[in-house]
Write an enzyme that holds these catalytic residues in place. Structure first.
Site: not given
Ligand code: CO8
Length: 264
Positions: A69, A114, A117, A137
């Protein structure tokens, strides 16, 4: 062939296949509330099409399926807004699951939170060898909110679900395959082609009403007792003998020719 460009995804329909590509490459295809609405519209558009027999769901680019998400969109929301976002996410994934045709996830990279999921709400989960799965999460101070605690536990068992959700650790495609999270894995270059091959095979060879019946029985059977689920199987089996497809399928076998199913 028709292509519809939504703000956050693309829907391509080349009957009998439909392909949804989540398209937010700047955030690794993260799911914002608007993306979930686009997904619901795409699902509704597919539901209207009698000629679509299978759906492929994938992410734009070769790095991410869906990285979760959208954390930016969630960072400052209130509990009421979080409730609405999670509830809406559940409803959209249920609409995806309720499509009468198989949905094949082609997980082409990160499937986190997400994203994992969303992939688990699909019928069959194909993954690139480079795919990475996880429910991270807890590392953000929250829990899975689009069905992760439930679909993951049902899919891989409570032990593996505990390991993944308590630690938030990421696993690679081979480990996902080993624990039954992914169903098949392929090199990234051939993933979409393999997904299309499978979708085409189901679309061309299998009777649509029979596939829809298998889908319904497997989905609902997992949540009810075996005797009741088996009773549903018996009545569904019997009902299919009212279909033209049953007569066509059996006649074609006996006449040693290819069946022409109409989904009627
Ligand atoms: N949300 C928003 N932006 C994101 C997300 C995300 N989930 N994942 C990546 N991005 C963005 C980064 O911020 C980055 O943006 P910018 O270039 O502006 O800095 C761009 O995408 C590229 O990402 P990275 O530079 O971080 O790329 P890397 O190769 O270094 O890393 C990863 C890739 C490992 C995937 C890393 O981006 C990461 O850890 N992302 C987050 C993963 C995460 O924690 N996901 C779970 C989110 S919570 C969730 O999904 C809850 C679901 C249920 C929701 C319920 C509703 C209330």
């Amino acid at each position: 062939m028709s292509q519809t460009h939504f703000d956050n995804l693309q829907l391509e329909i080349a009957a009998p296949l439909a392909t949804i590509t989540i398209h937010r490459p700047q955030v690794l295809n993260a799911l914002s509330p608007a993306t979930m609405e686009d997904l619901d519209r795409a699902i509704a558009a597919i539901r209207e099409r009698q000629d679509v027999r299978a759906v492929i769901l994938t992410g734009a680019g070769d790095k991410a399926f869906v990285a979760g998400a959208d954390i930016g969109a969630m960072a400052t929301i209130t509990p009421i807004q979080a409730q609405a976002f999670a509830a809406r996410g559940h409803a959209v994934l249920q609409n995806l699951e309720a499509l009468p045709v198989p949905v094949i996830a082609a997980v082409n990279g990160f499937a986190l939170g997400g994203g994992c999921e969303l992939a688990m709400a699909c019928d069959i989960l194909l993954a690139a060898e480079s795919a990475i799965f996880g429910q991270p999460e807890v590392n953000l101070g929250i829990i899975p909110g689009f069905g992760g605690t439930q679909r993951l536990a049902r899919r891989v068992g409570v032990g593996q679900a505990r390991l993944l959700t308590y630690t938030g650790k990421r696993i690679d495609a081979r480990e996902a395959l080993r624990i039954g999270l992914a169903d098949q894995i392929f090199p990234l270059e051939s993933l979409l082609e393999e997904a299309k091959k499978l979708a085409t095979e189901i679309s061309k060879k299998s009777a649509p009403l029979a596939v829809a019946a298998c889908k319904r029985l497997i989905a609902h059977g997992a949540d009810i007792d075996l005797a009741t689920a088996n009773a549903f199987e018996v009545s569904t089996f019997a009902n299919l003998f009212a279909s033209q497809d049953q007569r066509e399928g059996m006649a074609a076998f006996l006449e040693k020719r290819k069946a022409e199913f109409k989904g009627e």
